[in-house]
Design a protein around this motif. Sequence first.
Motif, PDB file in Angstrom:
ATOM      1  N   ARG A 111       0.825  -1.201   0.000  1.00 35.24           N
ATOM      2  CA  ARG A 111       0.000   0.000   0.000  1.00 35.24           C
ATOM      3  C   ARG A 111       0.862   1.256   0.000  1.00 35.24           C
ATOM      4  N   ASN A 112       1.948   1.213   0.773  1.00 32.21           N
ATOM      5  CA  ASN A 112       2.802   2.393   0.895  1.00 32.21           C
ATOM      6  C   ASN A 112       3.855   2.491  -0.206  1.00 32.21           C
ATOM      7  N   ARG A 113       4.049   1.418  -0.939  1.00 32.02           N
ATOM      8  CA  ARG A 113       5.083   1.427  -1.967  1.00 32.02           C
ATOM      9  C   ARG A 113       4.623   2.244  -3.172  1.00 32.02           C
ATOM     10  N   ARG A 114       5.473   3.128  -3.619  1.00 31.78           N
ATOM     11  CA  ARG A 114       5.165   3.946  -4.782  1.00 31.78           C
ATOM     12  C   ARG A 114       6.047   3.517  -5.945  1.00 31.78           C
ATOM     13  N   LYS A 115       5.427   3.328  -7.073  1.00 27.10           N
ATOM     14  CA  LYS A 115       6.167   2.864  -8.243  1.00 27.10           C
ATOM     15  C   LYS A 115       7.037   3.992  -8.786  1.00 27.10           C
ATOM     16  N   ARG A 116       8.308   3.690  -8.945  1.00 25.75           N
ATOM     17  CA  ARG A 116       9.243   4.685  -9.452  1.00 25.75           C
ATOM     18  C   ARG A 116       9.166   4.758 -10.971  1.00 25.75           C
ATOM     19  N   ARG A 117       9.062   5.964 -11.473  1.00 24.89           N
ATOM     20  CA  ARG A 117       9.030   6.165 -12.918  1.00 24.89           C
ATOM     21  C   ARG A 117      10.461   6.314 -13.425  1.00 24.89           C
ATOM     22  N   ILE A 118      10.874   5.351 -14.214  1.00 27.85           N
ATOM     23  CA  ILE A 118      12.259   5.316 -14.692  1.00 27.85           C
ATOM     24  C   ILE A 118      12.281   5.549 -16.198  1.00 27.85           C
ATOM     25  N   THR A 119      13.174   6.412 -16.618  1.00 28.90           N
ATOM     26  CA  THR A 119      13.411   6.665 -18.038  1.00 28.90           C
ATOM     27  C   THR A 119      14.715   5.985 -18.430  1.00 28.90           C
ATOM     28  N   TRP A 120      14.642   5.165 -19.470  1.00 31.04           N
ATOM     29  CA  TRP A 120      15.819   4.404 -19.900  1.00 31.04           C
ATOM     30  C   TRP A 120      16.484   5.065 -21.096  1.00 31.04           C
ATOM     31  N   PHE A 121      17.800   5.100 -21.045  1.00 33.31           N
ATOM     32  CA  PHE A 121      18.612   5.554 -22.180  1.00 33.31           C
ATOM     33  C   PHE A 121      19.379   4.345 -22.697  1.00 33.31           C
ATOM     34  N   ASN A 122      19.101   3.947 -23.943  1.00 33.80           N
ATOM     35  CA  ASN A 122      19.679   2.730 -24.521  1.00 33.80           C
ATOM     36  C   ASN A 122      20.566   3.060 -25.720  1.00 33.80           C
ATOM     37  N   PRO A 123      21.809   3.445 -25.475  1.00 33.40           N
ATOM     38  CA  PRO A 123      22.707   3.688 -26.616  1.00 33.40           C
ATOM     39  C   PRO A 123      23.162   2.366 -27.226  1.00 33.40           C
ATOM     40  N   PRO A 124      23.413   2.333 -28.525  1.00 33.57           N
ATOM     41  CA  PRO A 124      23.899   1.087 -29.149  1.00 33.57           C
ATOM     42  C   PRO A 124      25.313   0.761 -28.688  1.00 33.57           C
ATOM     43  N   ASN A 125      25.524  -0.504 -28.373  1.00 34.18           N
ATOM     44  CA  ASN A 125      26.842  -0.942 -27.907  1.00 34.18           C
ATOM     45  C   ASN A 125      27.784  -1.151 -29.092  1.00 34.18           C
ATOM     46  N   LYS A 153      13.798  16.487 -10.026  1.00 37.78           N
ATOM     47  CA  LYS A 153      13.060  15.343  -9.487  1.00 37.78           C
ATOM     48  C   LYS A 153      12.758  14.301 -10.564  1.00 37.78           C
ATOM     49  N   ILE A 154      12.649  14.763 -11.793  1.00 41.22           N
ATOM     50  CA  ILE A 154      12.335  13.844 -12.895  1.00 41.22           C
ATOM     51  C   ILE A 154      13.605  13.290 -13.524  1.00 41.22           C
ATOM     52  N   ASN A 155      14.610  14.148 -13.671  1.00 38.89           N
ATOM     53  CA  ASN A 155      15.847  13.760 -14.352  1.00 38.89           C
ATOM     54  C   ASN A 155      17.006  13.749 -13.360  1.00 38.89           C
ATOM     55  N   ASN A 156      17.242  12.603 -12.765  1.00 44.75           N
ATOM     56  CA  ASN A 156      18.390  12.413 -11.881  1.00 44.75           C
ATOM     57  C   ASN A 156      18.850  10.961 -11.988  1.00 44.75           C
ATOM     58  N   LYS A 157      19.867  10.611 -11.234  1.00 43.45           N
ATOM     59  CA  LYS A 157      20.443   9.268 -11.340  1.00 43.45           C
ATOM     60  C   LYS A 157      19.493   8.175 -10.864  1.00 43.45           C
ATOM     61  N   ASN A 158      18.520   8.542 -10.046  1.00 45.24           N
ATOM     62  CA  ASN A 158      17.568   7.548  -9.546  1.00 45.24           C
ATOM     63  C   ASN A 158      16.415   7.300 -10.513  1.00 45.24           C
ATOM     64  N   THR A 159      16.134   8.243 -11.373  1.00 45.10           N
ATOM     65  CA  THR A 159      15.001   8.104 -12.293  1.00 45.10           C
ATOM     66  C   THR A 159      15.430   7.855 -13.732  1.00 45.10           C
ATOM     67  N   VAL A 160      16.695   8.055 -14.040  1.00 46.73           N
ATOM     68  CA  VAL A 160      17.209   7.816 -15.396  1.00 46.73           C
ATOM     69  C   VAL A 160      18.255   6.708 -15.318  1.00 46.73           C
ATOM     70  N   LYS A 161      18.041   5.646 -16.071  1.00 49.85           N
ATOM     71  CA  LYS A 161      18.958   4.508 -16.081  1.00 49.85           C
ATOM     72  C   LYS A 161      19.516   4.309 -17.485  1.00 49.85           C
ATOM     73  N   LEU A 162      20.660   3.650 -17.539  1.00 48.25           N
ATOM     74  CA  LEU A 162      21.338   3.416 -18.816  1.00 48.25           C
ATOM     75  C   LEU A 162      21.552   1.922 -19.019  1.00 48.25           C
ATOM     76  N   SER A 163      21.272   1.476 -20.229  1.00 46.85           N
ATOM     77  CA  SER A 163      21.514   0.082 -20.595  1.00 46.85           C
ATOM     78  C   SER A 163      21.836   0.028 -22.081  1.00 46.85           C
ATOM     79  N   TYR A 164      22.931  -0.655 -22.415  1.00 46.49           N
ATOM     80  CA  TYR A 164      23.353  -0.720 -23.812  1.00 46.49           C
ATOM     81  C   TYR A 164      22.445  -1.659 -24.605  1.00 46.49           C
ATOM     82  N   SER A 165      22.204  -1.298 -25.844  1.00 45.00           N
ATOM     83  CA  SER A 165      21.372  -2.111 -26.734  1.00 45.00           C
ATOM     84  C   SER A 165      22.237  -2.725 -27.828  1.00 45.00           C
ATOM     85  N   CYS A 166      21.783  -3.846 -28.362  1.00 45.61           N
ATOM     86  CA  CYS A 166      22.495  -4.543 -29.436  1.00 45.61           C
ATOM     87  C   CYS A 166      21.938  -4.104 -30.783  1.00 45.61           C
ATOM     88  N   THR A 167      22.804  -3.707 -31.661  1.00 45.94           N
ATOM     89  CA  THR A 167      22.377  -3.302 -33.002  1.00 45.94           C
ATOM     90  C   THR A 167      22.287  -4.529 -33.901  1.00 45.94           C
TER      91      THR A 167
END
Length: 209
Positions: A111-125, A153-167
């Motif tokens: 009930r108390n848990r709030r879903k974190r809105r995460i924005t992903w940045f996927n640069p090609p590896n 509050k929207i754009n920080n290290k906790n809300t923006v994550k990075l993961s490489y994508s395969c081309t």
Amino acid sequence: MKTTSKKQYILHTELHKPYKKPNNRITYIHRESNRPPSIIKNLPQCIEKCLTNNSSNAKIFEDAAIPYNEAVKKNGHVKALKYAGKKTNSTTENENKRKTPNKETKETKTRNRRKRRITWFNPPNSKNVSSNIGKKFFNLLNSCFPPNHKLHKINNKNTVKLSYSCTPNIKQIISSHNKQIINETSKKASTTKLCNCRDKPSCPFKENV
């Protein structure tokens, strides 16, 4: 890359083993291929886990893992596949008891848990790029959105994550291009209206018959 194998049941012994089609060719990505390091590192572990789950015991695993070991070694991976073993029912029950809290505490947490809105940045590896893209990206994020910024509050290290994508490779690009052309020609052929006259021979537009 194909890491999955189906489970085949042996009825008279009540055992199961990994199933592979007779003419199936096992292929995996090469160790020196242009892929993210995490994928290449965890590939043998994924195959090992899949074969372990589909094998009743270590003997069945060793017999089934021979072609998979050959395919892994052929693609430059050093680690040999080993039987990881399975957890007994008692250990899994104890772990579940430890993990599952009381019903009341679980309800209050959900009930108390709030879903974190995460924005992903996927640069090609790519191994050709020597720059640390992740570090530069987060440094840029901190400089553009400092703590006193209204969008911090929207754009920080906790809300923006990075993961490489395969081309996609050249084969995938060519096949997708060919499919697109074939689909376009088939759509054009299907959109051409044909004759719907009842008396076909007397139709003035004979080319549409």
